[in-house]
Design a protein around this motif. Structure first.
Motif, PDB file in Angstrom:
ATOM      1  N   CYS A 179       2.388  60.927  48.482  1.00  0.00           N
ATOM      2  CA  CYS A 179       2.108  61.224  47.072  1.00  0.00           C
ATOM      3  C   CYS A 179       0.611  61.499  46.873  1.00  0.00           C
ATOM      4  N   ALA A 181      -1.092  62.649  44.418  1.00  0.00           N
ATOM      5  CA  ALA A 181      -1.647  62.234  43.119  1.00  0.00           C
ATOM      6  C   ALA A 181      -2.012  60.752  43.119  1.00  0.00           C
ATOM      7  N   GLN A 184      -5.223  60.415  45.027  1.00  0.00           N
ATOM      8  CA  GLN A 184      -6.327  60.962  44.234  1.00  0.00           C
ATOM      9  C   GLN A 184      -6.784  59.975  43.162  1.00  0.00           C
ATOM     10  N   ASN A 185      -5.836  59.281  42.530  1.00  0.00           N
ATOM     11  CA  ASN A 185      -6.223  58.268  41.542  1.00  0.00           C
ATOM     12  C   ASN A 185      -6.887  57.061  42.208  1.00  0.00           C
ATOM     13  N   SER A 225      -0.052  56.303  34.787  1.00  0.00           N
ATOM     14  CA  SER A 225       1.161  57.113  34.933  1.00  0.00           C
ATOM     15  C   SER A 225       0.900  58.391  35.717  1.00  0.00           C
ATOM     16  N   THR A 226      -0.347  58.890  35.693  1.00  0.00           N
ATOM     17  CA  THR A 226      -0.664  60.127  36.417  1.00  0.00           C
ATOM     18  C   THR A 226      -0.614  59.943  37.937  1.00  0.00           C
ATOM     19  N   SER A 227      -0.525  58.678  38.402  1.00  0.00           N
ATOM     20  CA  SER A 227      -0.371  58.425  39.845  1.00  0.00           C
ATOM     21  C   SER A 227       1.030  58.755  40.333  1.00  0.00           C
ATOM     22  N   PRO A 229       3.443  61.529  39.342  1.00  0.00           N
ATOM     23  CA  PRO A 229       3.816  62.728  38.574  1.00  0.00           C
ATOM     24  C   PRO A 229       5.291  63.074  38.669  1.00  0.00           C
ATOM     25  N   GLU A 233       5.653  63.277  35.043  1.00  0.00           N
ATOM     26  CA  GLU A 233       5.326  64.704  34.858  1.00  0.00           C
ATOM     27  C   GLU A 233       3.906  64.897  34.323  1.00  0.00           C
ATOM     28  N   ASN A 234       2.979  64.087  34.861  1.00  0.00           N
ATOM     29  CA  ASN A 234       1.560  64.155  34.502  1.00  0.00           C
ATOM     30  C   ASN A 234       1.264  63.803  33.046  1.00  0.00           C
ATOM     31  N   LYS A 235       2.249  63.221  32.343  1.00  0.00           N
ATOM     32  CA  LYS A 235       1.979  62.727  30.990  1.00  0.00           C
ATOM     33  C   LYS A 235       1.251  61.394  31.090  1.00  0.00           C
ATOM     34  N   VAL A 236       0.386  61.142  30.124  1.00  0.00           N
ATOM     35  CA  VAL A 236      -0.335  59.867  30.075  1.00  0.00           C
ATOM     36  C   VAL A 236       0.508  58.873  29.278  1.00  0.00           C
TER      37      VAL A 236
END
Length: 402
Positions: A179, A181, A184-185, A225-227, A229, A233-236
């Motif tokens: 993952c 994302a 990256q977080n 939540s962005t961790s 996706p 779905e990349n929503k905060v």
């Protein structure tokens, strides 16, 4: 990082204070951890009657006995979560487990029992992180063994009653590489916290391995939540974390970082510790079989452990006990009943009867055995149904109901 510096000042420890960090818990008193002092040290808020009433009003549900009895005793921003729910807005739950034994004990169940109840009350998705990488760093455990413990513990957790339709479970050693994302977080968190700050929060020393220094970013990442996706779905989406109070240092750091990343601070609900059989100064530990009741113990083992090892608040002789009564503040059998006996009236009766001397220590231990044994037997029936295939459904990277 001014807020984090201020929090670090709040957690200075005096010699007469209980010792609580993510890896060690030691109370100074026979009655156990002084949770009011801990609230002041950590800078959290007490879960008071007003908050419980607000919870019941917003949800239309009677508060769980863990809330009513102060087993979940402290919070950060829980009122914000209640406001979100009242406004019809979404949030998610996140909790976890550091797998360090083949089987979990009943103390490990407390956050998961409560999390399952919260999930049912609020109808929200749940993320469960198994930090097998942490255990490799902190204990003499091989990577392969830590992974296997994570899978075994996942089955233990699933048997609480979770559903793969709205619950995602992952172990760090397998998931992070799948993952981008998430990783990256982790890096975003790592860039926000200096070595001096992480030393101040967690007490790391110059001889600690470098993996420990970066690990807090791994526990922080699922709070955003962005961790994840593939789920959000990349929503905060805001996050609520039910956990034992010893995990709070990770999330004090996470909350400070969240502000800098312009993401919602995770809210928290803190649980007290289920004490070890030998006394309330220590929490139940998977490393001491005589201090713990494991989820795979037989009825005979449960009975023997409570009868032989459960610290008693009773007097030295029956005559003295009848005269002076027992001390429920230190008696482990009574403390276990506060966790696992749901009937408030019956618990009050037992307390009164024991403190008056009418109920003897042996009789109180018998009540604890009779309360805990069927709970574990029912649990073991569910646990036997959690096959590898069932477990894999929870680990599959997929969209879940949000």
């Amino acid at each position: 990082m001014a807020e984090l510096e201020e929090q670090l000042n709040n957690v200075s420890v005096n010699e007469d204070d209980d010792f609580v960090d993510p890896w060690n818990v030691a109370g100074k008193s026979q009655t156990g951890i002084d949770y009011d002092k801990l609230i002041k040290r950590f800078g959290s808020q007490k879960i008071d009657e007003e908050l419980i009433q607000r919870f019941e009003k917003v949800t239309g549900q009677k508060a769980h006995h863990f809330l009513r009895r102060g087993i979940f005793f402290s919070h950060r921003d829980f009122h914000i979560i209640l406001n979100l729910h009242e406004a019809g807005k979404k949030f998610y739950l996140y909790t976890g487990r550091g797998p360090s034994s083949e089987s979990m004990h009943i103390g490990h169940l407390i956050p998961f029992i409560f999390t399952k109840w919260l999930q049912d009350v609020f109808h929200v998705p749940l993320i469960i992180q198994l930090t097998d990488d942490e255990k490799v760093m902190w204990k003499d455990i091989k990577i392969e063994d830590a992974r296997q413990m994570a899978f075994n513990n996942a089955k233990d957790i699933i048997a609480v009653g979770f559903n793969p339709s709205n619950t995602f479970i992952f172990n760090d050693l397998d998931f992070i590489g799948q993952c981008p994302a998430f990783y990256q977080n982790m890096l975003r968190v790592q860039k926000c916290v200096t070595f001096n700050q992480v030393k101040g929060i967690f007490g790391f020393g110059d001889s600690d391995v470098i993996g420990k220094i970066t690990f807090p970013s791994i526990e922080a990442a699922p709070a955003f939540s962005t961790s994840l996706p593939f789920i959000f779905e990349n929503k905060v989406v805001p996050c609520l974390i039910p956990c034992a109070i010893d995990q709070d240092p990770y999330f004090r750091m996470t909350r400070d970082v969240a502000a800098r990343l312009k993401l919602p601070k995770p809210a928290l609900l803190h649980a007290s510790f289920l004490p070890a059989l030998q006394g309330a100064q220590q929490k139940m530990s998977a490393s001491d079989p005589n201090a713990s009741i494991f989820l795979n113990d037989t009825p005979k083992q449960i009975k023997n452990k409570i009868n032989k090892y459960a610290f008693s608040g009773g007097q030295a002789t029956v005559e003295e006990h009848r005269e002076k009564g027992g001390n429920t503040d230190v008696d482990i059998s009574y403390k276990y009943l506060t966790f696992f006996l749901e009937d408030d009236e019956k618990l009050a009766e037992i307390k009164k009867s024991y403190e008056s001397g009418e109920l003897l220590t042996g009789e109180l231990k018998k009540l604890a055995v009779e309360t805990i044994t069927p709970l574990i037997q029912d649990y073991q029936v569910r646990r036997a149904q959690v096959t590898d295939d069932v477990m894999r459904k929870f680990f599959e990277i997929r969209k879940i109901d949000v």
